[in-house]
Design a protein around this motif. Structure first.
Motif, PDB file in Angstrom:
ATOM      1  N   ASP A 252       0.884  -1.171   0.000  1.00 57.21           N
ATOM      2  CA  ASP A 252       0.000   0.000   0.000  1.00 57.21           C
ATOM      3  C   ASP A 252       0.920   1.219   0.000  1.00 57.21           C
ATOM      4  N   GLY A 253       1.118   1.805  -1.172  1.00 60.24           N
ATOM      5  CA  GLY A 253       2.095   2.889  -1.289  1.00 60.24           C
ATOM      6  C   GLY A 253       3.473   2.337  -0.987  1.00 60.24           C
ATOM      7  N   ARG A 254       4.103   2.886   0.056  1.00 64.11           N
ATOM      8  CA  ARG A 254       5.448   2.394   0.388  1.00 64.11           C
ATOM      9  C   ARG A 254       5.427   1.345   1.490  1.00 64.11           C
ATOM     10  N   ARG A 255       4.212   1.042   2.007  1.00 58.92           N
ATOM     11  CA  ARG A 255       4.127   0.066   3.085  1.00 58.92           C
ATOM     12  C   ARG A 255       4.018  -1.360   2.543  1.00 58.92           C
ATOM     13  N   LEU A 256       4.818  -2.249   3.078  1.00 56.45           N
ATOM     14  CA  LEU A 256       4.775  -3.653   2.642  1.00 56.45           C
ATOM     15  C   LEU A 256       4.548  -4.564   3.843  1.00 56.45           C
ATOM     16  N   ALA A 299      13.629   0.565   2.726  1.00 52.52           N
ATOM     17  CA  ALA A 299      14.338   1.553   3.537  1.00 52.52           C
ATOM     18  C   ALA A 299      14.453   1.034   4.972  1.00 52.52           C
ATOM     19  N   SER A 300      13.452   0.292   5.414  1.00 49.64           N
ATOM     20  CA  SER A 300      13.527  -0.331   6.744  1.00 49.64           C
ATOM     21  C   SER A 300      12.691  -1.609   6.749  1.00 49.64           C
ATOM     22  N   VAL A 301      13.102  -2.565   7.561  1.00 48.18           N
ATOM     23  CA  VAL A 301      12.398  -3.854   7.651  1.00 48.18           C
ATOM     24  C   VAL A 301      12.298  -4.252   9.118  1.00 48.18           C
ATOM     25  N   SER A 302      11.152  -4.802   9.526  1.00 51.64           N
ATOM     26  CA  SER A 302      11.068  -5.339  10.883  1.00 51.64           C
ATOM     27  C   SER A 302      10.274  -6.645  10.870  1.00 51.64           C
ATOM     28  N   ARG A 323       7.310  -6.695   8.157  1.00 48.26           N
ATOM     29  CA  ARG A 323       6.843  -5.430   7.583  1.00 48.26           C
ATOM     30  C   ARG A 323       8.035  -4.649   7.054  1.00 48.26           C
ATOM     31  N   ALA A 324       7.796  -3.824   6.031  1.00 46.58           N
ATOM     32  CA  ALA A 324       8.891  -2.998   5.506  1.00 46.58           C
ATOM     33  C   ALA A 324       8.350  -1.688   4.970  1.00 46.58           C
ATOM     34  N   GLU A 325       9.221  -0.702   4.949  1.00 46.26           N
ATOM     35  CA  GLU A 325       8.952   0.558   4.270  1.00 46.26           C
ATOM     36  C   GLU A 325       9.770   0.452   2.981  1.00 46.26           C
ATOM     37  N   LEU A 326       9.106   0.497   1.831  1.00 48.16           N
ATOM     38  CA  LEU A 326       9.830   0.287   0.574  1.00 48.16           C
ATOM     39  C   LEU A 326      10.696   1.495   0.232  1.00 48.16           C
ATOM     40  N   ALA A 327      11.810   1.233  -0.435  1.00 49.25           N
ATOM     41  CA  ALA A 327      12.692   2.326  -0.875  1.00 49.25           C
ATOM     42  C   ALA A 327      12.015   3.071  -2.029  1.00 49.25           C
ATOM     43  N   ALA A 333       6.229  -5.049  -8.693  1.00 46.71           N
ATOM     44  CA  ALA A 333       7.014  -5.947  -9.554  1.00 46.71           C
ATOM     45  C   ALA A 333       8.386  -6.212  -8.933  1.00 46.71           C
ATOM     46  N   LYS A 334       8.994  -5.152  -8.385  1.00 49.26           N
ATOM     47  CA  LYS A 334      10.335  -5.332  -7.797  1.00 49.26           C
ATOM     48  C   LYS A 334      10.256  -6.158  -6.516  1.00 49.26           C
ATOM     49  N   VAL A 335       9.176  -5.991  -5.765  1.00 47.52           N
ATOM     50  CA  VAL A 335       9.007  -6.773  -4.530  1.00 47.52           C
ATOM     51  C   VAL A 335       8.868  -8.253  -4.881  1.00 47.52           C
TER      52      VAL A 335
END
Ligand code: ISC
Length: 431
Positions: A252-256, A299-302, A323-327, A333-335
């Protein structure tokens, strides 16, 4: 691949309106068997699509990422304010392995096939909404408006329950072949060639008469509220459907959001599973892999500090939420390229495990264990197509697998796959 890029401008016109009713699957009563279906009962998400206003396919492995990327472009001109809860609007999936030869049964699903339905009905709050899509062109707006009215006028209110007594299914799958395969994998692991490999098998089932796909979906969602129930029908009517507990990625946007799901036991075996060294190792291989795979795209992963036990009706699993904040600039597609196939369906080291499968598994997995779900601009939810079957007429080919590590036993892996097949066998009406 059909080109689809922002430079071309919108290719489809769409309108939407509220729809009285509570269940998108009820639309089968007026519109027939849906071409796509997606439901996650615990999240109160449900969506059914009919017809194909657009289709995007990959015809070569090199096109897969471009096709997925294209689905994220805004290619629809909306006549009405678009709901933020609209799932999709593209629905489909892809093969587990783009490079393996395709078995005849899987030909119509192709390498990757994504559909923009003509009619999409989804749950919106406590009611439903309908959207209609038509290719841009003269008269397109009128087509959209009149079709919306027609769907609204005829959409059945009532929920359709599966009917009929359980039937005897004729089933076939070779236990000696699967157990020999497990032994071979344990040997390769013992020889240091691999750490983990997930082996799958097919189970052929035949009913006394053609399976009613709508009934099968209704049973799947009822039995598996924590799973994503899905259906993707190819143009020849062959349906790939299932109810999977595993999310590959929700963007969802930059949230994964993603998860590691590996390590299994029979219902009631939760404590033993939590304490099982073999299952912990099997699970940790997946967590480690996902954290590493996300490093270049996030950008960050937990991750959850400890796995928890996910209890399903016929089987329990170890699960770690991630969970991650995407770069910047990272899309679905990249995920997918980074994650798929995770060692929950492939193995470690990845390339060696995949080569082992090509050499020894003797099975075209088709879309089983591949990413399936929905994609739209800035949002997507793709699941790993486990606990699934390819259904055509009165025949179904079910797919089930199990992760093998040092210490796995052929007999218990066979039993684990038997357990995993129960949900689909019951959904097919088996007793
Ligand atoms: C490969 C399958 O399950 C995977 C997901 C959860 C648990 C698994 C296991 O414990 O082996 C598998 O990695 C399947 O259901 O076909």
């Amino acid at each position: 691949m059909t080109p689809l890029s922002p430079a071309e401008g919108p290719r489809w016109v769409a309108g939407m309106m509220p729809l009285p009713g509570v269940d998108p699957l009820a639309g089968a009563g007026s519109l027939g068997v849906p071409s796509v279906y997606w439901e996650r009962p615990v999240a109160r998400e449900a969506v059914a699509g009919w017809g194909e206003a657009g289709v995007l396919e990959a015809h070569a492995p090199g096109e897969l990422a471009a096709v997925l990327g294209a689905l994220g472009h805004d290619s629809v001109r909306w006549l009405d304010a678009v709901s933020p809860q609209l799932p999709g609007p593209w629905f489909g999936g892809m093969r587990f392995s783009p490079t393996q030869p395709v078995d005849g049964e899987w030909r119509s699903h192709g390498l990757a096939r994504w559909t923009l339905p003509e009619v999409l009905v989804w749950r919106e709050g406590s009611a439903l909404a309908v959207a209609v899509f038509a290719p841009e062109g003269p008269g397109a707006e009128d087509v959209v408006r009149s079709r919306l009215e027609r769907v609204r006028a005829s959409f059945p209110q009532s929920y359709r329950h599966p009917v009929g007594a359980p039937v005897a299914l004729r089933t076939a799958s070779s236990r000696p072949d699967f157990e020999a395969l497990v032994d071979r994998a344990v040997e390769a692991i013992g020889a240091g060639q691999l750490h983990k490999v997930v082996l799958a098998r097919a189970l052929e089932a035949e009913g006394p008469e053609p399976f009613d796909v709508v009934d099968v979906l209704a049973r799947l969602r009822e039995q598996n509220p924590r799973c994503a129930t899905f259906l993707f029908r190819a143009p020849d009517g062959t349906g790939f459907l299932g109810a999977t507990p595993e999310t590959l990625c929700r963007v969802d946007g930059r949230r994964l959001e993603t998860e590691a799901l590996a390590g299994s036991a029979a219902p009631g075996g939760a404590d033993a599973l939590d304490a099982s060294d073999k299952d912990r190792r099997e699970h940790e291989a997946v967590v480690r892999y996902i954290l590493q795979a996300l490093t270049p795209v996030a950008a960050s992963v937990s991750a959850d500090a400890q796995p928890s036990v996910l209890a399903l009706k016929n089987v329990v699993h170890l699960r770690t939420g991630i969970r991650a904040e995407l770069a910047d600039g990272v899309d679905t597609a990249k995920v997918v390229t980074a994650l798929h196939p995770t060692p929950a369906v492939g193995g470690t080291p990845r390339e060696r495990a995949l080569s082992f499968l090509v050499e020894h598994e003797s099975l075209d997995r088709g879309w089983y264990a591949g990413p399936v779900g929905w994609v739209g601009p800035g949002r997507a939810h793709l699941v790993v197509a486990l606990r699934s079957a390819l259904v055509r007429g009165a025949k179904a080919r079910l797919f089930v697998g199990a992760g093998i590590v040092a210490g796995s036993s052929a007999e218990s892996e066979w039993r684990e796959t038997e357990m995993k097949s129960l949900a689909m066998l019951r959904a097919l009406g088996g007793r």
